[in-house]
Enzyme design. Structure first.
Site, PDB file in Angstrom:
ATOM      1  N   HIS A 261       0.709  -1.112  -0.035  1.00 33.55           N
ATOM      2  CA  HIS A 261      -0.045   0.000  -0.205  1.00 33.55           C
ATOM      3  C   HIS A 261       1.217   1.128   0.016  1.00 33.55           C
ATOM      4  O   HIS A 261       2.069   1.307   0.785  1.00 33.55           O
ATOM      5  CB  HIS A 261      -0.776   0.041   1.354  1.00 33.55           C
ATOM      6  CG  HIS A 261      -2.286   0.960   1.003  1.00 33.55           C
ATOM      7  ND1 HIS A 261      -1.911   2.215   1.328  1.00 33.55           N
ATOM      8  CD2 HIS A 261      -3.172   0.577   0.548  1.00 33.55           C
ATOM      9  CE1 HIS A 261      -3.205   2.744   1.220  1.00 33.55           C
ATOM     10  NE2 HIS A 261      -4.014   1.820   0.675  1.00 33.55           N
ATOM     11  N   ASP A 315      -7.965  -5.401   0.055  1.00 29.24           N
ATOM     12  CA  ASP A 315      -8.276  -6.370  -0.780  1.00 29.24           C
ATOM     13  C   ASP A 315      -7.910  -7.771  -0.637  1.00 29.24           C
ATOM     14  O   ASP A 315      -8.438  -8.888  -1.273  1.00 29.24           O
ATOM     15  CB  ASP A 315      -7.642  -5.940  -2.379  1.00 29.24           C
ATOM     16  CG  ASP A 315      -8.646  -4.937  -2.923  1.00 29.24           C
ATOM     17  OD1 ASP A 315      -9.701  -4.667  -2.625  1.00 29.24           O
ATOM     18  OD2 ASP A 315      -7.842  -4.219  -3.613  1.00 29.24           O
TER      19      ASP A 315
HETATM   20  N1  ACO Z   1       4.097  -7.477  -4.162  1.00 29.55           N
HETATM   21  C1  ACO Z   1       5.538  -7.641  -4.238  1.00 29.55           C
HETATM   22  N2  ACO Z   1       6.043  -6.365  -3.997  1.00 29.55           N
HETATM   23  C2  ACO Z   1       5.523  -5.080  -3.875  1.00 29.55           C
HETATM   24  C3  ACO Z   1       4.154  -5.219  -3.884  1.00 29.55           C
HETATM   25  C4  ACO Z   1       3.350  -6.454  -3.911  1.00 29.55           C
HETATM   26  N3  ACO Z   1       2.136  -6.557  -3.961  1.00 29.55           N
HETATM   27  N4  ACO Z   1       3.926  -3.909  -3.540  1.00 29.55           N
HETATM   28  C5  ACO Z   1       4.790  -3.012  -3.370  1.00 29.55           C
HETATM   29  N5  ACO Z   1       5.929  -4.095  -3.669  1.00 29.55           N
HETATM   30  C6  ACO Z   1       7.506  -3.806  -3.738  1.00 29.55           C
HETATM   31  C7  ACO Z   1       7.674  -3.161  -5.176  1.00 29.55           C
HETATM   32  O1  ACO Z   1       8.270  -4.224  -5.897  1.00 29.55           O
HETATM   33  C8  ACO Z   1       8.751  -1.826  -4.814  1.00 29.55           C
HETATM   34  O2  ACO Z   1       9.886  -2.905  -4.646  1.00 29.55           O
HETATM   35  P1  ACO Z   1      11.525  -2.059  -4.887  1.00 29.55           P
HETATM   36  O3  ACO Z   1      11.659  -0.897  -4.052  1.00 29.55           O
HETATM   37  O4  ACO Z   1      12.591  -3.174  -4.538  1.00 29.55           O
HETATM   38  O5  ACO Z   1      11.328  -1.776  -6.350  1.00 29.55           O
HETATM   39  C9  ACO Z   1       8.504  -1.518  -3.541  1.00 29.55           C
HETATM   40  O6  ACO Z   1       7.559  -2.524  -2.892  1.00 29.55           O
HETATM   41  C10 ACO Z   1       7.421  -0.178  -3.646  1.00 29.55           C
HETATM   42  O7  ACO Z   1       6.475  -0.573  -4.493  1.00 29.55           O
HETATM   43  P2  ACO Z   1       5.567   0.267  -5.486  1.00 29.55           P
HETATM   44  O8  ACO Z   1       4.910  -0.331  -6.601  1.00 29.55           O
HETATM   45  O9  ACO Z   1       6.557   1.539  -5.717  1.00 29.55           O
HETATM   46  O10 ACO Z   1       4.591   0.872  -4.628  1.00 29.55           O
HETATM   47  P3  ACO Z   1       3.320   1.997  -4.738  1.00 29.55           P
HETATM   48  O11 ACO Z   1       3.114   2.834  -3.509  1.00 29.55           O
HETATM   49  O12 ACO Z   1       3.485   2.811  -6.149  1.00 29.55           O
HETATM   50  O13 ACO Z   1       2.338   0.826  -5.046  1.00 29.55           O
HETATM   51  C11 ACO Z   1       0.463  -0.519  -4.620  1.00 29.55           C
HETATM   52  C12 ACO Z   1       1.245   0.625  -4.138  1.00 29.55           C
HETATM   53  C13 ACO Z   1       0.004  -0.106  -6.031  1.00 29.55           C
HETATM   54  C14 ACO Z   1      -0.783  -0.745  -3.725  1.00 29.55           C
HETATM   55  C15 ACO Z   1       1.465  -1.718  -4.806  1.00 29.55           C
HETATM   56  O14 ACO Z   1       1.692  -1.944  -3.383  1.00 29.55           O
HETATM   57  C16 ACO Z   1       0.598  -2.736  -5.614  1.00 29.55           C
HETATM   58  O15 ACO Z   1       0.697  -2.952  -6.518  1.00 29.55           O
HETATM   59  N6  ACO Z   1       0.133  -3.981  -4.859  1.00 29.55           N
HETATM   60  C17 ACO Z   1      -0.625  -4.968  -5.400  1.00 29.55           C
HETATM   61  C18 ACO Z   1      -1.971  -4.443  -5.956  1.00 29.55           C
HETATM   62  C19 ACO Z   1      -3.037  -4.319  -4.903  1.00 29.55           C
HETATM   63  O16 ACO Z   1      -3.200  -5.120  -3.863  1.00 29.55           O
HETATM   64  N7  ACO Z   1      -3.766  -3.213  -4.913  1.00 29.55           N
HETATM   65  C20 ACO Z   1      -4.724  -2.756  -3.794  1.00 29.55           C
HETATM   66  C21 ACO Z   1      -4.274  -1.841  -3.191  1.00 29.55           C
HETATM   67  S1  ACO Z   1      -5.467  -1.145  -2.012  1.00 29.55           S
HETATM   68  C22 ACO Z   1      -6.552  -0.470  -2.810  1.00 29.55           C
HETATM   69  O17 ACO Z   1      -6.439   0.309  -3.863  1.00 29.55           O
HETATM   70  C23 ACO Z   1      -8.015  -0.603  -2.556  1.00 29.55           C
END
Ligand code: ACO
Length: 378
Positions: A261, A315
């Site tokens: 998140h 989620d």
């Molecule tokens: N699985 C594995 N690694 C993850 C995940 C994940 N679900 N989420 C973040 N990371 C890692 C990234 O790979 C990144 O690692 P790095 O720094 O080594 O490259 C780091 O954590 C930061 O990730 P970002 O994608 O830059 O984080 P951001 O804040 O942009 O994205 C998001 C947040 C979109 C929720 C992301 O965590 C994600 O894609 N999660 C999966 C989809 C999901 O469950 N969405 C629902 C969110 S809740 C909602 O909207 C109601």
């Protein structure tokens, strides 16, 4: 004016001032109008919480009754909306059907009067009342059935489950569904709420505001993740396969759905409540075989990426709850929209109160003064 550095995804950049909800992502705290989510989940109802968000205070008994009655009176959808939905392709995603139908409502109420409190109230009631009916109607029509009319003696959550399954829901399931709506209704300036506020800032009508937010919620990085969690659990298939599956995906830098998140760096407080609701449902109606897999996923993820602050979000467990209630997987995100619409409308109202059109800047990184190349020379 100071020029700020560019941050992809506007991370950490305030885009609005708001008194609707508050998140502390380090401590795992979520409050609506200052009230903790745990307390609302235990003591409130969805319509009472929606009232709190939209009008800023908990309603008195009379105010709540009046709001509930108004919603109940507006639940039925126009036959022309129903006929329009009937012509949608059955294979289309219900979020697209919802977005189109929400926008179509605007065709019937095109007289815009944004300064009139009665217009605001009527729009809130109409949108909140009809969205569940539209979703249930699409579900029944795409499976070759006639839509079911709303039932008077049922509350907001119970009536939706009734319209969907054509039978009155078990009271525990209806109450748990109502709590799910409370948990999903608002969450500061997330992507869909930002989208709602940007659209609202142009002073367009609330149907366009909600339609644009529905379109934003549908993406797999936002509300669409709940659907993908179930697909992932099905793909994993067995508890033994959890570790190799996650190791493979993490090594390929693929995202694990239902985790991570932008704001929370601990387990999302809503995920904790949803997990306990799932257990209550399983204890009454039998355990879901994917629950054990989900618990193992949570354990292995904590071990592998917990130190990066990646934990279950809202989620992760919601899909298991909805599955147990017999809600089809591709309706999980529309169900999220039923809840979130109250948050969007609260932000619509707040945006209108202090409106300035959103018009950020950009950093141009393209070319300049490029000569036009005639067709024959390209
Ligand atoms: N699985 C594995 N690694 C993850 C995940 C994940 N679900 N989420 C973040 N990371 C890692 C990234 O790979 C990144 O690692 P790095 O720094 O080594 O490259 C780091 O954590 C930061 O990730 P970002 O994608 O830059 O984080 P951001 O804040 O942009 O994205 C998001 C947040 C979109 C929720 C992301 O965590 C994600 O894609 N999660 C999966 C989809 C999901 O469950 N969405 C629902 C969110 S809740 C909602 O909207 C109601």
């Amino acid at each position: 004016m100071t020029v700020c550095e560019y941050r992809p995804g506007l991370e950490g950049i305030p885009a609005a001032e708001s008194s609707i909800s508050y998140v502390d992502g380090q401590k795992g705290i979520l409050q609506y109008r200052g009230i903790r989510i745990e307390e609302l989940a235990e003591k409130s109802t969805f319509l009472e919480t929606a009232y709190l968000l939209i009008w800023g205070e908990l309603p008195s008994q009379e105010e709540l009754k009046a709001f509930e009655n108004e919603i109940q009176e507006q639940r039925r959808i126009k036959y022309r909306i129903r006929d329009m939905m009937k012509s949608f392709p059955e294979s289309g995603h219900p979020m697209d059907a919802l977005q189109a139908s929400a926008a179509a409502l605007g065709l019937f109420y095109s007289l815009r009067d944004l300064h009139n409190p009665k217009y605001i109230r009527d729009s809130v009631v109409r949108i909140m009342a009809t969205i569940p009916t539209m979703i249930a109607a699409f579900q029944l029509m795409r499976t070759g059935n006639d839509p079911v009319k709303p039932k008077e003696n049922l509350d907001y959550a119970g009536n939706f489950l009734y319209m969907l399954n054509e039978k009155e829901p078990d009271p525990l399931a209806a109450r748990i569904f109502d709590v799910c709506l409370i948990l999903h209704t608002e969450h500061t300036i997330n992507a869909s709420t930002f989208s709602a506020r940007v659209t609202a800032s142009t002073l367009t009508d609330p149907y366009a505001v909600v339609a644009s937010a529905v379109g934003t919620l549908g993406g797999p990085l936002h509300g669409g993740a709940n659907e993908e969690v179930i697909q992932m659990l099905e793909e994993i298939g067995t508890v033994d396969n959890v570790r190799p599956y996650l190791e493979d995906r993490l090594q390929r830098k693929a995202k694990i759905m239902g985790f991570g998140h932008r704001v929370y760096k601990v387990k999302d407080p809503r995920a904790k409540i949803l997990q306990s609701l799932a257990v209550q449902l399983f204890e009454k109606f039998g355990y879901d075989k994917y629950y054990e897999i989900a618990q193992e996923v949570e354990k292995v993820m904590a071990e592998k990426v917990g130190k990066k602050g990646i934990y279950p979000n809202v989620d992760f467990y919601s899909g298991l709850v909805y599955r147990k209630m017999g809600i089809p997987t591709d309706l999980f995100t529309p169900v999220f929209a039923i809840a979130r619409v109250a948050g969007w409308l609260a932000h619509w109202k707040e945006q209108l109160a202090e409106n300035r059109i959103f018009r950020p800047t950009q950093i141009y990184n393209g070319l300049h003064e490029v000569p036009y190349t005639p067709m024959g020379k390209r």
